[in-house]
Design a protein around this motif. Structure first.
Motif, short mmCIF file in Angstrom:
data_model
loop_
_atom_site.label_atom_id
_atom_site.label_comp_id
_atom_site.label_asym_id
_atom_site.label_seq_id
_atom_site.Cartn_x
_atom_site.Cartn_y
_atom_site.Cartn_z
N ASN A 53 5.84 -3.69 9.74
CA ASN A 53 5.14 -3.46 8.46
C ASN A 53 5.34 -4.64 7.52
O ASN A 53 4.42 -5.06 6.82
N ALA A 54 6.56 -5.19 7.49
CA ALA A 54 6.83 -6.34 6.64
C ALA A 54 5.96 -7.54 7.03
O ALA A 54 5.58 -8.34 6.18
N GLN A 55 5.62 -7.64 8.30
CA GLN A 55 4.79 -8.76 8.75
C GLN A 55 3.40 -8.71 8.13
O GLN A 55 2.78 -9.76 7.88
N LEU A 56 2.90 -7.51 7.83
CA LEU A 56 1.58 -7.41 7.18
C LEU A 56 1.64 -7.92 5.76
O LEU A 56 0.71 -8.59 5.28
N SER A 57 2.73 -7.63 5.07
CA SER A 57 2.90 -8.15 3.71
C SER A 57 3.04 -9.67 3.73
O SER A 57 2.45 -10.37 2.90
N LEU A 58 3.81 -10.19 4.69
CA LEU A 58 3.96 -11.64 4.83
C LEU A 58 2.62 -12.30 5.15
O LEU A 58 2.27 -13.34 4.60
N LEU A 59 1.86 -11.67 6.05
CA LEU A 59 0.54 -12.18 6.41
C LEU A 59 -0.35 -12.31 5.17
O LEU A 59 -1.01 -13.34 4.95
N THR A 60 -0.36 -11.27 4.34
CA THR A 60 -1.19 -11.28 3.14
C THR A 60 -0.68 -12.29 2.12
O THR A 60 -1.47 -13.01 1.50
N ALA A 81 12.28 -19.55 4.18
CA ALA A 81 12.49 -18.45 5.12
C ALA A 81 11.17 -18.05 5.80
O ALA A 81 11.18 -17.63 6.95
N VAL A 82 10.06 -18.18 5.08
CA VAL A 82 8.75 -17.87 5.66
C VAL A 82 8.27 -19.05 6.51
O VAL A 82 7.52 -18.88 7.47
N ALA A 83 8.72 -20.25 6.15
CA ALA A 83 8.32 -21.50 6.82
C ALA A 83 6.82 -21.74 6.66
O ALA A 83 6.14 -22.19 7.59
N ALA A 84 6.32 -21.45 5.47
CA ALA A 84 4.90 -21.64 5.15
C ALA A 84 4.73 -21.42 3.66
O ALA A 84 5.59 -20.81 3.01
N PRO A 85 3.63 -21.87 3.07
CA PRO A 85 3.32 -21.48 1.69
C PRO A 85 3.17 -19.96 1.62
O PRO A 85 2.63 -19.33 2.53
#
Length: 477
Positions: free
Chosen positions: A240-247, A340-344
């Motif tokens: 579920n956290a991956q969806l928030s990170l994706l957005t 930590a995300v390794a991206a903007p």
């Protein structure tokens, strides 16, 4: 050493309640909204600004901790050719909050929702945050609707964001989702959470990102008393956290492409911080070969193992330094990424609980529509980083102090008792002062004594525990 998150099930005892009330008074935390703010919120709840686009035919669902009522996100997942379509609806706070009004002004003072073990102090009045603005099941709500098309590997290939009416069909918690997926009974929109989540986790590994599965401290009521234990996150928490990170990553890309925005940034950890973690790994008897990266090591750890859990908690020190970075007119900042995300990355998925997310949503809506952001957004941007820093610092203080108070309340009648524990940290400047993690109950506290054995088990004696006046303190037994 930063502490684990904590939440309470069951009504707190009187000493605990009194100590928490005293903490709120000491920190100047408001106990209610001013009458004029409450009145404006009630009027707004009755007459929000509604979008023309209708997406209520999609069966969205929410995934939150049990008992949550301030629901920021709702999800619908489907297959799209050989890939996937992620629809992620975010509560549209701007549909209720008039820029420059009393409700808006109060939100800028509060900045974020504060969570105490016995209550929460919300960013917005409950009539909005737990009512008209919350994506509750079987209620039609205004939302900022993200549509993210992914290829078979989970990479983003198309992004759309617009305002829409949505309607959640189910309110699930993480255990519900995990049971449905594990048993094979989940319908496709829920079952795809695992498939998409795992794909995004593989991409996280590829780009060098890190998600810390830090256990939570939980207090539960049992036999007219209280117990404290650690809860390791479920796989469904991570998916579920991956969806928030994706957005959040899609939001950052939209804003950087148009040259105006607010990012959540974190510089790379200095070499000294990583070296200190390596020493902690040695002390906790965690094998960390020199050829293995920090990110790769994290993925081998089991949060159910007390030594691994202690190390994961210590890893949160590398997240210090995160902040909000504003840019405009195409002048991108020196740092646009979150280490930590390794991206903007941008915070945009929790506007009911976090002020900056409302502004990020408006900037993304403007970017997607090819128009200039609203004046009220541009006027507030420059002050947001400091406001958010102050709010984040206050939330951190609340969390640390609450953990100390709750642990002292639970142990106040056990002064003099001996426990099994492990020294998980030592002060760099005072080798006679450290942090001990008990095996049971799940307590982390200060220890003072000569020759403290870092990473070793030892028997410790509780010498102080008073929720009203002092934090817990142990000495070697």
């Amino acid at each position: 050493m930063p502490r684990r998150k904590i939440r309470v099930t069951g009504a707190p005892e009187a000493p605990l309640r009194a100590a928490l009330a005293a903490l709120r008074a000491e920190l100047g935390i408001p106990d209610a909204f001013p009458a004029e703010v409450q009145a404006e919120a009630e009027r707004s709840a009755q007459a929000p600004t509604l979008p023309s686009h209708d997406a209520t035919d999609l069966p969205f669902f929410t995934v939150d901790p049990p008992g949550s009522t301030d629901l920021d996100q709702a999800t619908h997942l489907s297959r799209q050719g050989t890939g996937f379509r992620v629809r992620y609806a975010i509560a549209d706070v701007a549909a209720f909050v008039v820029p420059g009004g009393r409700l808006d002004s109060e939100a800028h003072k509060r900045v974020n929702t504060l969570y105490f073990p016995d209550q929460k102090v919300p960013l917005h009045p409950a009539v909005l945050s737990e009512g008209a603005g919350s994506l509750l099941p079987d209620r039609t709500r205004p939302a900022v609707l993200w549509t993210l098309d992914l290829d078979a590997e989970g990479r983003t290939v198309a992004v759309d964001v617009r305002r829409a009416l949505v309607r959640s069909r189910a309110k699930l918690d993480y255990a519900d989702v995990q049971r449905q997926i594990d048993s094979g009974t989940a319908e496709e929109p829920v079952a795809l959470l695992k498939e998409i989540g795992l794909a995004r986790e593989r991409l996280e590994v590829e780009r060098g990102g890190i998600s810390l599965g830090v256990p939570e401290q939980e207090i539960t009521e049992r036999d007219h008393g209280y117990e404290l234990a650690f809860r390791a996150p479920l796989p469904a928490d991570g998916w579920n956290a991956q969806l928030s990170l994706l957005t959040g990553m899609a939001a950052a890309d939209l804003m950087t492409a148009t040259g105006t925005g607010i990012l959540r940034t974190l510089p790379a950890a200095p070499d000294g911080a990583v070296a200190r973690l390596r020493r902690t790994a040695v002390a906790l008897r965690i094998d960390w070969p020199h050829h293995v990266s920090y990110a790769a090591l994290i993925r081998t750890l089991d949060p159910h193992d007390p030594r691994h859990a202690a190390f994961l908690q210590e890893c949160t020190t590398l997240l210090r330094g995160a902040g909000y970075t504003v840019f405009r007119d195409g002048n991108l900042p020196a740092i646009t990424t979150h280490a930590a995300v390794a991206a903007p990355y941008a915070h945009c998925t929790a506007p009911l609980r976090r002020l900056a997310d409302r502004y990020a949503a408006e900037l993304c809506l403007a970017a997607a529509a090819g128009r200039t952001p609203p004046d009220w957004v541009l006027a507030a941007l420059d002050a947001l980083p400091q406001q958010m820093a102050d709010g984040t610092r206050r939330a951190g203080t609340v969390e640390r102090e609450c953990v100390d108070i709750v642990e002292a309340a639970l142990l106040k009648d056990r002064v003099g008792d001996v426990f099994d524990g492990c020294v998980v940290d030592l002060s760099d400047h005072e080798p006679t002062v450290g942090t001990v993690q008990l095996e049971s109950p799940a307590v982390i506290g200060r220890i003072e004594g000569e020759h403290l054995p870092l990473g070793e088990r030892l028997r410790v004696r509780l010498v102080r525990a008073d929720p009203g006046t002092a934090k817990i303190l142990f000495t070697p037994a």
